[in-house]
Design a protein around this motif. Structure first.
Motif, PDB file in Angstrom:
ATOM      1  N   GLU A   1      10.249   7.542  -3.156  1.00 43.67           N
ATOM      2  CA  GLU A   1      10.291   8.999  -3.130  1.00 43.67           C
ATOM      3  C   GLU A   1       9.480   9.622  -2.008  1.00 43.67           C
ATOM      4  OE1 GLU A   1      12.348  10.642  -4.493  1.00 43.67           O
ATOM      5  OE2 GLU A   1      12.889   9.894  -6.464  1.00 43.67           O
ATOM      6  N   ASN A   2       8.318   9.094  -1.703  1.00 46.64           N
ATOM      7  CA  ASN A   2       7.481   9.746  -0.701  1.00 46.64           C
ATOM      8  C   ASN A   2       6.879   8.758   0.295  1.00 46.64           C
ATOM      9  OD1 ASN A   2       5.810   8.679  -2.712  1.00 46.64           O
ATOM     10  ND2 ASN A   2       4.254  10.258  -2.488  1.00 46.64           N
ATOM     11  N   GLY A   3       7.749   7.854   0.802  1.00 46.64           N
ATOM     12  CA  GLY A   3       7.261   6.961   1.828  1.00 46.64           C
ATOM     13  C   GLY A   3       8.098   5.724   2.108  1.00 46.64           C
ATOM     14  N   THR A   4       8.873   5.268   1.133  1.00 44.22           N
ATOM     15  CA  THR A   4       9.700   4.048   1.232  1.00 44.22           C
ATOM     16  C   THR A   4       8.885   2.825   1.640  1.00 44.22           C
ATOM     17  OG1 THR A   4      10.416   4.466   3.530  1.00 44.22           O
ATOM     18  CG2 THR A   4      11.802   5.352   1.758  1.00 44.22           C
ATOM     19  N   LYS A   5       7.627   2.798   1.235  1.00 45.88           N
ATOM     20  CA  LYS A   5       6.766   1.677   1.606  1.00 45.88           C
ATOM     21  C   LYS A   5       7.227   0.378   0.959  1.00 45.88           C
ATOM     22  CE  LYS A   5       3.840   4.147   4.041  1.00 45.88           C
ATOM     23  NZ  LYS A   5       3.715   4.021   5.497  1.00 45.88           N
ATOM     24  N   GLY A   6       7.763   0.461  -0.253  1.00 47.87           N
ATOM     25  CA  GLY A   6       8.213  -0.745  -0.939  1.00 47.87           C
ATOM     26  C   GLY A   6       9.373  -1.419  -0.242  1.00 47.87           C
ATOM     27  N   GLY A   7      10.361  -0.634   0.167  1.00 43.34           N
ATOM     28  CA  GLY A   7      11.513  -1.195   0.869  1.00 43.34           C
ATOM     29  C   GLY A   7      11.128  -1.774   2.215  1.00 43.34           C
TER      30      GLY A   7
ATOM     31  N   GLY B   1      10.408  17.353  -4.032  1.00 45.69           N
ATOM     32  CA  GLY B   1      10.954  16.387  -3.092  1.00 45.69           C
ATOM     33  C   GLY B   1      10.000  16.244  -1.927  1.00 45.69           C
ATOM     34  N   THR B   2      10.234  15.247  -1.121  1.00 45.16           N
ATOM     35  CA  THR B   2       9.306  14.992  -0.024  1.00 45.16           C
ATOM     36  C   THR B   2       9.458  15.993   1.112  1.00 45.16           C
ATOM     37  OG1 THR B   2       8.396  13.188   1.330  1.00 45.16           O
ATOM     38  CG2 THR B   2      10.789  13.428   1.304  1.00 45.16           C
ATOM     39  N   MET B   3       8.377  16.195   1.838  1.00 44.30           N
ATOM     40  CA  MET B   3       8.381  17.043   3.033  1.00 44.30           C
ATOM     41  C   MET B   3       7.478  16.376   4.066  1.00 44.30           C
ATOM     42  SD  MET B   3       5.126  18.492   3.071  1.00 44.30           S
ATOM     43  CE  MET B   3       5.340  19.996   3.994  1.00 44.30           C
ATOM     44  N   ARG B   4       7.532  16.876   5.295  1.00 44.98           N
ATOM     45  CA  ARG B   4       6.784  16.266   6.382  1.00 44.98           C
ATOM     46  C   ARG B   4       5.968  17.306   7.144  1.00 44.98           C
ATOM     47  NH1 ARG B   4      12.013  13.004   8.655  1.00 44.98           N
ATOM     48  NH2 ARG B   4      12.225  11.515   6.930  1.00 44.98           N
ATOM     49  N   TYR B   5       4.951  16.773   7.829  1.00 46.82           N
ATOM     50  CA  TYR B   5       4.153  17.585   8.738  1.00 46.82           C
ATOM     51  C   TYR B   5       4.161  16.955  10.126  1.00 46.82           C
ATOM     52  CZ  TYR B   5       2.074  20.236   4.849  1.00 46.82           C
ATOM     53  OH  TYR B   5       1.883  21.063   3.769  1.00 46.82           O
TER      54      TYR B   5
ATOM     55  N   GLY C   1       6.338  17.392  -2.380  1.00 45.35           N
ATOM     56  CA  GLY C   1       5.515  16.200  -2.312  1.00 45.35           C
ATOM     57  C   GLY C   1       4.881  15.993  -0.954  1.00 45.35           C
ATOM     58  N   GLY C   2       3.554  15.900  -0.927  1.00 40.92           N
ATOM     59  CA  GLY C   2       2.841  15.729   0.323  1.00 40.92           C
ATOM     60  C   GLY C   2       2.292  17.012   0.881  1.00 40.92           C
ATOM     61  N   SER C   3       2.608  18.151   0.242  1.00 36.48           N
ATOM     62  CA  SER C   3       2.134  19.432   0.738  1.00 36.48           C
ATOM     63  C   SER C   3       0.620  19.559   0.604  1.00 36.48           C
ATOM     64  CB  SER C   3       2.800  20.581  -0.025  1.00 36.48           C
ATOM     65  OG  SER C   3       2.286  21.838   0.396  1.00 36.48           O
ATOM     66  N   VAL C   4       0.046  20.353   1.484  1.00 33.30           N
ATOM     67  CA  VAL C   4      -1.340  20.764   1.314  1.00 33.30           C
ATOM     68  C   VAL C   4      -1.371  21.895   0.294  1.00 33.30           C
ATOM     69  CG1 VAL C   4      -2.009  20.080   3.642  1.00 33.30           C
ATOM     70  CG2 VAL C   4      -1.181  22.416   3.230  1.00 33.30           C
ATOM     71  N   ALA C   5      -2.572  22.161  -0.234  1.00 33.25           N
ATOM     72  CA  ALA C   5      -2.743  23.245  -1.195  1.00 33.25           C
ATOM     73  C   ALA C   5      -2.896  24.574  -0.478  1.00 33.25           C
ATOM     74  CB  ALA C   5      -3.968  22.969  -2.056  1.00 33.25           C
ATOM     75  N   THR C   6      -2.762  25.642  -1.222  1.00 32.83           N
ATOM     76  CA  THR C   6      -3.181  26.950  -0.732  1.00 32.83           C
ATOM     77  C   THR C   6      -4.701  27.026  -0.905  1.00 32.83           C
ATOM     78  OG1 THR C   6      -2.977  27.985  -2.905  1.00 32.83           O
ATOM     79  CG2 THR C   6      -1.013  27.990  -1.508  1.00 32.83           C
ATOM     80  N   SER C   7      -5.308  28.104  -0.489  1.00 30.29           N
ATOM     81  CA  SER C   7      -6.711  28.324  -0.822  1.00 30.29           C
ATOM     82  C   SER C   7      -6.831  28.512  -2.331  1.00 30.29           C
ATOM     83  CB  SER C   7      -7.240  29.560  -0.102  1.00 30.29           C
ATOM     84  OG  SER C   7      -6.592  30.726  -0.599  1.00 30.29           O
ATOM     85  N   GLU C   8      -8.043  28.484  -2.851  1.00 29.16           N
ATOM     86  CA  GLU C   8      -8.236  28.661  -4.296  1.00 29.16           C
ATOM     87  C   GLU C   8      -7.688  29.996  -4.779  1.00 29.16           C
ATOM     88  OE1 GLU C   8     -12.199  28.021  -5.590  1.00 29.16           O
ATOM     89  OE2 GLU C   8     -12.353  26.006  -4.742  1.00 29.16           O
ATOM     90  N   LYS C   9      -7.740  30.983  -3.935  1.00 32.66           N
ATOM     91  CA  LYS C   9      -7.256  32.309  -4.309  1.00 32.66           C
ATOM     92  C   LYS C   9      -5.754  32.461  -4.102  1.00 32.66           C
ATOM     93  CE  LYS C   9     -11.619  34.690  -3.349  1.00 32.66           C
ATOM     94  NZ  LYS C   9     -12.274  35.770  -2.560  1.00 32.66           N
ATOM     95  N   GLY C  10      -5.134  31.477  -3.453  1.00 29.27           N
ATOM     96  CA  GLY C  10      -3.715  31.563  -3.179  1.00 29.27           C
ATOM     97  C   GLY C  10      -3.413  32.324  -1.898  1.00 29.27           C
ATOM     98  N   ILE C  11      -2.117  32.512  -1.648  1.00 32.12           N
ATOM     99  CA  ILE C  11      -1.648  33.244  -0.473  1.00 32.12           C
ATOM    100  C   ILE C  11      -0.840  34.444  -0.953  1.00 32.12           C
ATOM    101  CG2 ILE C  11      -0.085  33.178   1.507  1.00 32.12           C
ATOM    102  CD1 ILE C  11      -0.685  30.211   1.776  1.00 32.12           C
ATOM    103  N   GLU C  12      -1.107  35.587  -0.373  1.00 31.54           N
ATOM    104  CA  GLU C  12      -0.315  36.780  -0.679  1.00 31.54           C
ATOM    105  C   GLU C  12      -0.034  37.521   0.618  1.00 31.54           C
ATOM    106  OE1 GLU C  12      -0.215  40.772  -3.526  1.00 31.54           O
ATOM    107  OE2 GLU C  12      -2.049  39.574  -3.387  1.00 31.54           O
ATOM    108  N   THR C  13       1.232  37.638   0.946  1.00 30.30           N
ATOM    109  CA  THR C  13       1.613  38.328   2.177  1.00 30.30           C
ATOM    110  C   THR C  13       3.106  38.649   2.125  1.00 30.30           C
ATOM    111  OG1 THR C  13       1.514  38.233   4.607  1.00 30.30           O
ATOM    112  CG2 THR C  13       2.106  36.206   3.464  1.00 30.30           C
TER     113      THR C  13
ATOM    114  N   MET D   1       0.849  -1.191   0.000  1.00 31.66           N
ATOM    115  CA  MET D   1       0.000   0.000   0.000  1.00 31.66           C
ATOM    116  C   MET D   1       0.888   1.246   0.000  1.00 31.66           C
ATOM    117  SD  MET D   1      -3.074  -1.143  -0.153  1.00 31.66           S
ATOM    118  CE  MET D   1      -4.009   0.367   0.160  1.00 31.66           C
ATOM    119  N   VAL D   2       0.557   2.194  -0.887  1.00 31.27           N
ATOM    120  CA  VAL D   2       1.413   3.367  -1.043  1.00 31.27           C
ATOM    121  C   VAL D   2       0.598   4.659  -0.982  1.00 31.27           C
ATOM    122  CG1 VAL D   2       3.052   2.082  -2.459  1.00 31.27           C
ATOM    123  CG2 VAL D   2       1.219   3.364  -3.580  1.00 31.27           C
ATOM    124  N   PRO D   3       1.242   5.773  -0.642  1.00 31.71           N
ATOM    125  CA  PRO D   3       0.563   7.075  -0.632  1.00 31.71           C
ATOM    126  C   PRO D   3       0.151   7.490  -2.042  1.00 31.71           C
ATOM    127  CG  PRO D   3       2.643   7.169   0.573  1.00 31.71           C
ATOM    128  CD  PRO D   3       2.626   5.872  -0.166  1.00 31.71           C
ATOM    129  N   HIS D   4      -0.884   8.318  -2.114  1.00 24.78           N
ATOM    130  CA  HIS D   4      -1.353   8.826  -3.405  1.00 24.78           C
ATOM    131  C   HIS D   4      -1.547  10.335  -3.285  1.00 24.78           C
ATOM    132  CE1 HIS D   4      -4.586   8.612  -6.828  1.00 24.78           C
ATOM    133  NE2 HIS D   4      -3.482   9.248  -7.191  1.00 24.78           N
TER     134      HIS D   4
END
Length: 459
Positions: free
Chosen positions: A327-333, A208-212, A117-129, A88-91
């Motif tokens: 790349e984003n989990g090493t589930k296979g190994g 590349g991969t990132m974590r939360y 890889g793995g990031s959440v999205a911004t809002s539909e309008k994006g982020i500006e700051t 089972m792998v991430p999607h």
């Protein structure tokens, strides 16, 4: 007398470098190189994987296409057994192309970014700051919540160009990509932009991969090209209050069923002992994954094809494993090692190729001193083919790493690293940037190590 002395010295040199005709291992290794360089299929197989299948992010339709094609390829070579191992792998999906720009001096300057890889999205309008530039986590801590809350954090620590081995430079910089969103969220940041992990200055962002941390707010994270990172940094020096905008459309879906693809030639004397050679079949979605890691997977298949083509009867069972989801989990190994433990398989040695299809330099060894010394005893043979960087340390590979707990001797194929991070995780990781001869030499080097371990043992 001088002529006789010269002939004697030449003979001694030939013997000590493994070229002496009576050395059976040297003779077989010579045939391995002749077979791969003259009749090898690794380059054409890589071409098919890259051009007919393309990007292969785990959980995607292309990843499944790669599984099915690789199984068919190994079956066509007549290996003793070819099969799939469920995992089972991430999607995660990128969605529509990202948009980003910064405004300064009355001008809007577009920049190239790619969601990590793995990031959440911004809002539909994006982020500006406003955006604040930092170079390490200590600096982030010094600034604290008062100066960071509500802003975008821009991690701009470059890979050190003065470091000779680029994997060391990568290792010293990559924590900002992997953990940057976690550290920035601690102080109330609403987004993260990270300088791409490459020494090359160009317009291509490297994902590349990132974590939360599940205890913290998940904030959108993206890589910015090195060229645009430099431009943004320069602009901040003259206009610290400039506004940065970005929009990302990525999403994480439920895990899906995928597979490790395994082919093997059964051992003639000790079939219960396994020598594994492999790479990861998945790739990031921005390009074809030619160097990372189409090269390693096709080299691994080539090792078995070469053994069979030369009529070599290995003493141990030799496996080629196409791992899924490095790349984003090493589930296979992890699944491969878990299955080995459950079924009590004896994994004698494992070799991983996941550093590109560039000119071979040697192998790293993650094993006992006795094993290192054993491998070093074959240096006269390795030296003939330019494999001079051999020794302990440096790690062997994330997919075979879990086998260490089973007592497996681990080896990492090490090609020249100077150009690897030009392509790593970027749009430029395409078939055209792989050299046929370098790729074949790498496959032959891997086949040589497999042969020497199989025939001579590690004790």
């Amino acid at each position: 007398m001088k002529k006789k002395s010269l002939l004697f010295l030449v003979a001694v040199a030939m013997f000590t470098t493994g070229s002496y005709a009576s050395n059976p291992d040297s003779m077989v290794v010579s045939k391995i190189y002749e077979e791969v360089l003259g009749n090898g299929k690794v380059y054409e197989n890589l071409h098919y994987l890259c051009k007919n299948i393309g990007p292969r992010l785990s959980g995607s339709a292309n990843a499944q296409n790669a599984v099915e094609w690789t199984r068919s390829l190994m079956e066509s070579y007549g290996f003793d057994r070819v099969y799939l191992q469920e995992v089972m792998v991430p999607h995660w999906e990128r969605g529509a192309k990202e948009k980003a720009w910064f405004a300064t001096g009355g001008k809007k300057i577009n920049v190239e970014i790619a969601a990590l890889g793995g990031s959440v999205a911004t809002s539909e309008k994006g982020i500006e700051t406003t955006i604040i530039e930092v170079f390490n986590f200590d600096q982030l801590k010094e600034l604290g919540e008062e100066k960071i809350k509500g802003k975008i954090v821009f991690f701009n620590r470059p890979m050190n160009p003065k470091t000779l081995h680029t994997f060391n430079a990568y290792g010293a910089a990559v924590n900002q990509r992997v953990q940057g969103a976690i550290e920035a969220a601690k102080y109330g940041a609403i987004g993260v932009i990270v300088r791409s992990m490459t020494t090359k200055i160009d317009e291509f962002p490297h994902t590349g991969t990132m974590r939360y941390d599940e205890k913290l707010t998940k904030i959108p994270a993206a890589a910015i090209s090195t060229k645009d990172a430099n431009s943004l940094s320069a602009a901040l020096k003259t206009d610290p209050s400039l506004k940065f905008f970005y929009q990302m459309n990525c999403k994480t879906l439920p895990d899906v069923l995928s597979y490790n693809v395994i082919g093997e030639i059964k051992g003639s004397e000790q079939p219960e002992k396994i020598i594994t050679v492999g790479g990861h079949l998945d790739s990031w979605d921005l390009a074809e994954g030619a160097h990372d890691d189409g090269a390693g997977t096709m080299q691994s298949v080539e090792v078995l094809r070469t053994i069979k083509a030369l009529g070599i009867k290995p003493k141990h069972t030799v496996r080629a494993v196409m791992f899924m989801n490095e790349e984003n989990g090493t589930k296979g190994g992890l699944k491969y090692a878990e299955n080995a433990k459950v079924t009590n398989e004896q994994h004698y040695a494992a070799i991983e190729s996941d550093s590109g299809g560039l000119t071979p330099r040697g192998f790293s060894i993650d094993a006992s001193t006795e094993v290192v010394n054993r491998i070093m005893s074959w240096s006269p043979i390795f030296d003939e083919y330019g494999l001079k960087e051999i020794g302990g340390g440096g790690g062997a590979g994330s997919d075979i790493g879990p086998l260490k707990s089973l007592g497996t001797a681990l080896f990492g194929f090490r090609p020249d690293s100077q150009r690897y991070f030009d392509y790593h995780h970027a749009k430029t990781d395409v078939f055209e940037n792989v050299n046929e001869r370098e790729l074949k030499l790498g496959a032959a080097a891997m086949a040589t190590l497999v042969y020497l371990i199989d025939q001579n043992g590690l004790n």
